[in-house]
Motif scaffolding. Structure first.
Motif, PDB file in Angstrom:
ATOM      1  N   ASP A  69      -1.584  -5.978   4.124  1.00  0.00           N
ATOM      2  CA  ASP A  69      -0.468  -5.916   3.174  1.00  0.00           C
ATOM      3  C   ASP A  69       0.306  -7.239   3.140  1.00  0.00           C
ATOM      4  OD1 ASP A  69      -1.106  -3.375   2.357  1.00  0.00           O
ATOM      5  OD2 ASP A  69       0.382  -2.370   3.618  1.00  0.00           O
ATOM      6  N   LYS A  70       0.400  -7.917   4.280  1.00  0.00           N
ATOM      7  CA  LYS A  70       1.013  -9.246   4.310  1.00  0.00           C
ATOM      8  C   LYS A  70       0.185 -10.244   3.497  1.00  0.00           C
ATOM      9  CE  LYS A  70       3.007  -8.643   8.941  1.00  0.00           C
ATOM     10  NZ  LYS A  70       2.942  -9.091  10.363  1.00  0.00           N
ATOM     11  N   VAL A  71      -1.130 -10.154   3.627  1.00  0.00           N
ATOM     12  CA  VAL A  71      -2.002 -11.054   2.873  1.00  0.00           C
ATOM     13  C   VAL A  71      -1.895 -10.786   1.373  1.00  0.00           C
ATOM     14  CG1 VAL A  71      -4.393 -11.750   2.470  1.00  0.00           C
ATOM     15  CG2 VAL A  71      -3.582 -11.354   4.804  1.00  0.00           C
ATOM     16  N   ILE A  72      -1.853  -9.516   0.994  1.00  0.00           N
ATOM     17  CA  ILE A  72      -1.709  -9.156  -0.423  1.00  0.00           C
ATOM     18  C   ILE A  72      -0.421  -9.750  -0.978  1.00  0.00           C
ATOM     19  CG2 ILE A  72      -1.302  -7.216  -1.990  1.00  0.00           C
ATOM     20  CD1 ILE A  72      -3.232  -5.575  -0.173  1.00  0.00           C
ATOM     21  N   ALA A  73       0.670  -9.643  -0.223  1.00  0.00           N
ATOM     22  CA  ALA A  73       1.945 -10.196  -0.677  1.00  0.00           C
ATOM     23  C   ALA A  73       1.884 -11.715  -0.771  1.00  0.00           C
ATOM     24  CB  ALA A  73       3.064  -9.769   0.273  1.00  0.00           C
ATOM     25  N   ALA A  74       1.246 -12.369   0.209  1.00  0.00           N
ATOM     26  CA  ALA A  74       1.156 -13.833   0.206  1.00  0.00           C
ATOM     27  C   ALA A  74       0.293 -14.326  -0.942  1.00  0.00           C
ATOM     28  CB  ALA A  74       0.591 -14.309   1.542  1.00  0.00           C
ATOM     29  N   GLU A  75      -0.790 -13.604  -1.258  1.00  0.00           N
ATOM     30  CA  GLU A  75      -1.660 -14.017  -2.351  1.00  0.00           C
ATOM     31  C   GLU A  75      -0.899 -14.030  -3.674  1.00  0.00           C
ATOM     32  OE1 GLU A  75      -6.182 -12.879  -3.571  1.00  0.00           O
ATOM     33  OE2 GLU A  75      -4.674 -11.345  -3.960  1.00  0.00           O
ATOM     34  N   LYS A  76       0.006 -13.084  -3.855  1.00  0.00           N
ATOM     35  CA  LYS A  76       0.777 -13.011  -5.094  1.00  0.00           C
ATOM     36  C   LYS A  76       1.674 -14.226  -5.279  1.00  0.00           C
ATOM     37  CE  LYS A  76       0.871  -7.939  -5.259  1.00  0.00           C
ATOM     38  NZ  LYS A  76       1.720  -6.721  -5.131  1.00  0.00           N
ATOM     39  N   GLN A  77       2.028 -14.903  -4.175  1.00  0.00           N
ATOM     40  CA  GLN A  77       2.909 -16.060  -4.232  1.00  0.00           C
ATOM     41  C   GLN A  77       2.142 -17.385  -4.225  1.00  0.00           C
ATOM     42  OE1 GLN A  77       6.204 -15.534  -4.667  1.00  0.00           O
ATOM     43  NE2 GLN A  77       5.661 -13.350  -4.664  1.00  0.00           N
ATOM     44  N   SER A  78       0.822 -17.327  -4.146  1.00  0.00           N
ATOM     45  CA  SER A  78       0.006 -18.538  -4.017  1.00  0.00           C
ATOM     46  C   SER A  78      -0.849 -18.744  -5.257  1.00  0.00           C
ATOM     47  CB  SER A  78      -0.904 -18.409  -2.787  1.00  0.00           C
ATOM     48  OG  SER A  78      -1.811 -19.488  -2.697  1.00  0.00           O
ATOM     49  N   ASP A 130     -10.338  -3.891  -1.844  1.00  0.00           N
ATOM     50  CA  ASP A 130     -11.542  -3.450  -1.137  1.00  0.00           C
ATOM     51  C   ASP A 130     -11.352  -3.586   0.366  1.00  0.00           C
ATOM     52  OD1 ASP A 130     -13.035  -2.917  -3.500  1.00  0.00           O
ATOM     53  OD2 ASP A 130     -13.543  -5.041  -3.676  1.00  0.00           O
ATOM     54  N   ALA A 131     -10.794  -4.723   0.789  1.00  0.00           N
ATOM     55  CA  ALA A 131     -10.580  -4.949   2.218  1.00  0.00           C
ATOM     56  C   ALA A 131      -9.593  -3.936   2.787  1.00  0.00           C
ATOM     57  CB  ALA A 131     -10.063  -6.364   2.450  1.00  0.00           C
ATOM     58  N   ARG A 132      -8.561  -3.626   2.016  1.00  0.00           N
ATOM     59  CA  ARG A 132      -7.576  -2.661   2.505  1.00  0.00           C
ATOM     60  C   ARG A 132      -8.209  -1.289   2.722  1.00  0.00           C
ATOM     61  NH1 ARG A 132      -3.377   0.907   2.176  1.00  0.00           N
ATOM     62  NH2 ARG A 132      -1.351   0.145   2.911  1.00  0.00           N
ATOM     63  N   ARG A 133      -9.053  -0.859   1.775  1.00  0.00           N
ATOM     64  CA  ARG A 133      -9.730   0.432   1.939  1.00  0.00           C
ATOM     65  C   ARG A 133     -10.603   0.429   3.189  1.00  0.00           C
ATOM     66  NH1 ARG A 133      -9.632   0.463  -3.834  1.00  0.00           N
ATOM     67  NH2 ARG A 133     -11.486  -0.856  -3.927  1.00  0.00           N
ATOM     68  N   SER A 134     -11.273  -0.685   3.454  1.00  0.00           N
ATOM     69  CA  SER A 134     -12.113  -0.794   4.641  1.00  0.00           C
ATOM     70  C   SER A 134     -11.284  -0.678   5.912  1.00  0.00           C
ATOM     71  CB  SER A 134     -12.856  -2.138   4.622  1.00  0.00           C
ATOM     72  OG  SER A 134     -13.580  -2.334   5.820  1.00  0.00           O
ATOM     73  N   LEU A 135     -10.121  -1.333   5.931  1.00  0.00           N
ATOM     74  CA  LEU A 135      -9.277  -1.298   7.123  1.00  0.00           C
ATOM     75  C   LEU A 135      -8.575   0.049   7.281  1.00  0.00           C
ATOM     76  CD1 LEU A 135      -7.763  -4.891   7.226  1.00  0.00           C
ATOM     77  CD2 LEU A 135      -9.973  -4.036   8.016  1.00  0.00           C
ATOM     78  N   GLU A 136      -8.281   0.720   6.156  1.00  0.00           N
ATOM     79  CA  GLU A 136      -7.771   2.088   6.240  1.00  0.00           C
ATOM     80  C   GLU A 136      -8.801   3.000   6.906  1.00  0.00           C
ATOM     81  OE1 GLU A 136      -4.697   3.547   2.961  1.00  0.00           O
ATOM     82  OE2 GLU A 136      -6.597   2.888   2.077  1.00  0.00           O
ATOM     83  N   LEU A 137     -10.072   2.825   6.547  1.00  0.00           N
ATOM     84  CA  LEU A 137     -11.128   3.648   7.146  1.00  0.00           C
ATOM     85  C   LEU A 137     -11.232   3.375   8.639  1.00  0.00           C
ATOM     86  CD1 LEU A 137     -13.414   5.675   6.914  1.00  0.00           C
ATOM     87  CD2 LEU A 137     -14.921   3.821   6.150  1.00  0.00           C
ATOM     88  N   LEU A 138     -11.182   2.099   9.041  1.00  0.00           N
ATOM     89  CA  LEU A 138     -11.190   1.783  10.466  1.00  0.00           C
ATOM     90  C   LEU A 138     -10.026   2.457  11.188  1.00  0.00           C
ATOM     91  CD1 LEU A 138     -11.994  -2.051  10.594  1.00  0.00           C
ATOM     92  CD2 LEU A 138     -13.372  -0.201  11.544  1.00  0.00           C
ATOM     93  N   THR A 139      -8.854   2.377  10.594  1.00  0.00           N
ATOM     94  CA  THR A 139      -7.658   2.967  11.209  1.00  0.00           C
ATOM     95  C   THR A 139      -7.820   4.469  11.375  1.00  0.00           C
ATOM     96  OG1 THR A 139      -6.314   1.228  10.182  1.00  0.00           O
ATOM     97  CG2 THR A 139      -5.155   3.175  10.995  1.00  0.00           C
ATOM     98  N   ALA A 140      -8.338   5.130  10.345  1.00  0.00           N
ATOM     99  CA  ALA A 140      -8.549   6.573  10.420  1.00  0.00           C
ATOM    100  C   ALA A 140      -9.601   6.925  11.474  1.00  0.00           C
ATOM    101  CB  ALA A 140      -8.963   7.107   9.051  1.00  0.00           C
ATOM    102  N   PHE A 141     -10.661   6.127  11.571  1.00  0.00           N
ATOM    103  CA  PHE A 141     -11.661   6.346  12.614  1.00  0.00           C
ATOM    104  C   PHE A 141     -11.002   6.344  13.995  1.00  0.00           C
ATOM    105  CE2 PHE A 141     -15.489   5.460   9.968  1.00  0.00           C
ATOM    106  CZ  PHE A 141     -16.377   6.328  10.568  1.00  0.00           C
ATOM    107  N   TYR A 142     -10.260   5.290  14.291  1.00  0.00           N
ATOM    108  CA  TYR A 142      -9.678   5.168  15.631  1.00  0.00           C
ATOM    109  C   TYR A 142      -8.622   6.238  15.900  1.00  0.00           C
ATOM    110  CZ  TYR A 142     -12.178   0.802  16.437  1.00  0.00           C
ATOM    111  OH  TYR A 142     -13.164  -0.133  16.634  1.00  0.00           O
ATOM    112  N   GLN A 143      -7.858   6.587  14.881  1.00  0.00           N
ATOM    113  CA  GLN A 143      -6.877   7.661  15.053  1.00  0.00           C
ATOM    114  C   GLN A 143      -7.581   8.984  15.347  1.00  0.00           C
ATOM    115  OE1 GLN A 143      -3.817   7.424  15.486  1.00  0.00           O
ATOM    116  NE2 GLN A 143      -2.757   9.297  14.874  1.00  0.00           N
TER     117      GLN A 143
END
Length: 366
Positions: free
Chosen positions: A105-114, A315-328
């Motif tokens: 989410d930090k990267v998404i916000a930074a991309e919008k400013q770059s 796409d990357a966010r969905r992938s990391l959401e899946l990782l987070t759900a796996f570990y949880q």
């Protein structure tokens, strides 16, 4: 218009350089950066790259560099992505993009400013087999999705982990889920659609490492389809295999461990009528090259035209959401949804370095 690239990290970065070289009319690698003097010299000499540095900040000061290609260990991705965007550079970054949903989410916000944009690397999407399957699905020929299976049966020995950052929560950010199965799980969602929930178990059974090297999971997709996944780093015969069952077509990938998107794929129609629709859909079909070579061509087009990137931060966010759900799910032993926001207990860190590590060690002893 040729885009100049600086590759940072000359391990997997070498594969990126080879793939850029396959598009000499689109890309030119003008600089490499690595902390290892021997590797800098070896890669620089092999590809005739004169500009070599151990200083990442020096790369950011290179005015002729259009793209910073980040191939460093996962724990430093966030810092290097944000610095590259702040310098106005486009960024290509290996998986996992960053270490949490909060970080993406930090990267998404930074991309919008770059003025620069970020291309997350999911190169397994490219290959003639998987793109033919995706085309049939996108044309509406396959029909309702029923069920999928994903197998990641690879081999990693102790020699692989004789490394200062692999196999550790702090530096690799996870095990087989983060570094290996992430590719095939991305293909699952690429073909079948987003995941709604996951129930998983994991263990560390193959090597003496902190992170998991065996995982099984049961997934429900948002469209109602079901999927199973199994991944290990203890298989003597390395394969990657996907099977997708739809109403009108069943697909099965080739078994190449590191290029499952390549031909040949089995495409099994439900009837001669469906086969006729498939044949018609492939009239004038253009062959899709494998992996990075296939990815970098549409990436260049997006840079030149300003169009959508072939793989996005969403796409990357969905992938990391899946990782987070796996570990949880692994820690709680309960199904977990993929709605990962600031109120989620693992929004800022999916690591099982504390309580979860005990679960992995217990499973390893069983």
């Amino acid at each position: 218009m040729i885009k100049n690239v600086a590759v940072v990290g000359c391990g997997i970065g070498r594969t990126h350089i080879v793939s850029y070289a396959a598009h000499p009319d689109k890309f030119r690698v003008v600089a490499i950066c690595d902390l290892n003097d021997e590797r800098l010299a070896s890669i620089g000499d092999e590809f005739g790259i004169a500009r070599r540095t151990k200083d990442f900040d020096e790369v950011l000061r290179m005015e002729d560099v259009d793209i910073v290609d980040v191939c460093t260990p996962p724990a430093v991705h966030l810092e290097q992505i944000l610095a590259s965007l702040a310098a106005g550079k486009n960024v290509v970054c290996e998986k996992p993009l960053v270490g949490s949903v909060a970080d993406v989410d930090k990267v998404i916000a930074a991309e919008k400013q770059s003025k620069g944009r970020v291309l997350p690397i999911f190169q397994y999407r490219y290959g003639n087999g998987i793109m033919k399957a995706k085309h049939i699905i996108d044309q509406g020929i396959a029909g309702k999705p029923y069920l999928a299976s994903v197998e990641v049966f690879w081999k990693r020995t102790s020699k692989y982990y004789d490394n200062p950052w692999r196999g550790r929560w702090e530096t690799e950010l996870g095990g087989v889920l983060v570094t290996h199965a992430i590719h095939l799980h991305d293909l699952l969602t690429f073909v079948m659609g987003p995941v709604k929930s996951v129930f998983a178990r994991a263990a560390t059974r193959v090597n003496d490492i902190e992170v998991e090297d065996c995982v099984v999971g049961s997934l429900e997709l948002q469209n109602g389809a079901l999927a199973s996944t199994a991944a290990t780093l203890g298989s003597q015969d390395e394969i990657s295999r996907l099977r997708f069952c739809f109403e009108n077509v069943t697909f099965e990938s080739c078994q190449k461990p590191y290029a499952p998107g390549d031909d040949p794929w089995k495409i099994i129609p439900a009837s001669p009528e469906v086969q006729a629709k498939i044949d018609q859909a492939f009239e004038g079909w253009n062959f899709v090259p494998t992996r990075f070579e296939g990815l970098f061509a549409p990436y260049h087009e997006a840079l030149v035209t300003g169009g959508a990137l072939p793989i996005t931060l969403a796409d990357a966010r969905r992938s990391l959401e899946l990782l987070t759900a796996f570990y949880q799910s692994i820690e709680t032993e309960r199904p977990q949804t993929l709605q990962v926001g600031p109120d989620h207990p693992r929004y800022t860190n999916w690591s099982l370095a504390n309580k979860g590590a005990d679960i992995l060690r217990y499973a390893a002893r069983a």
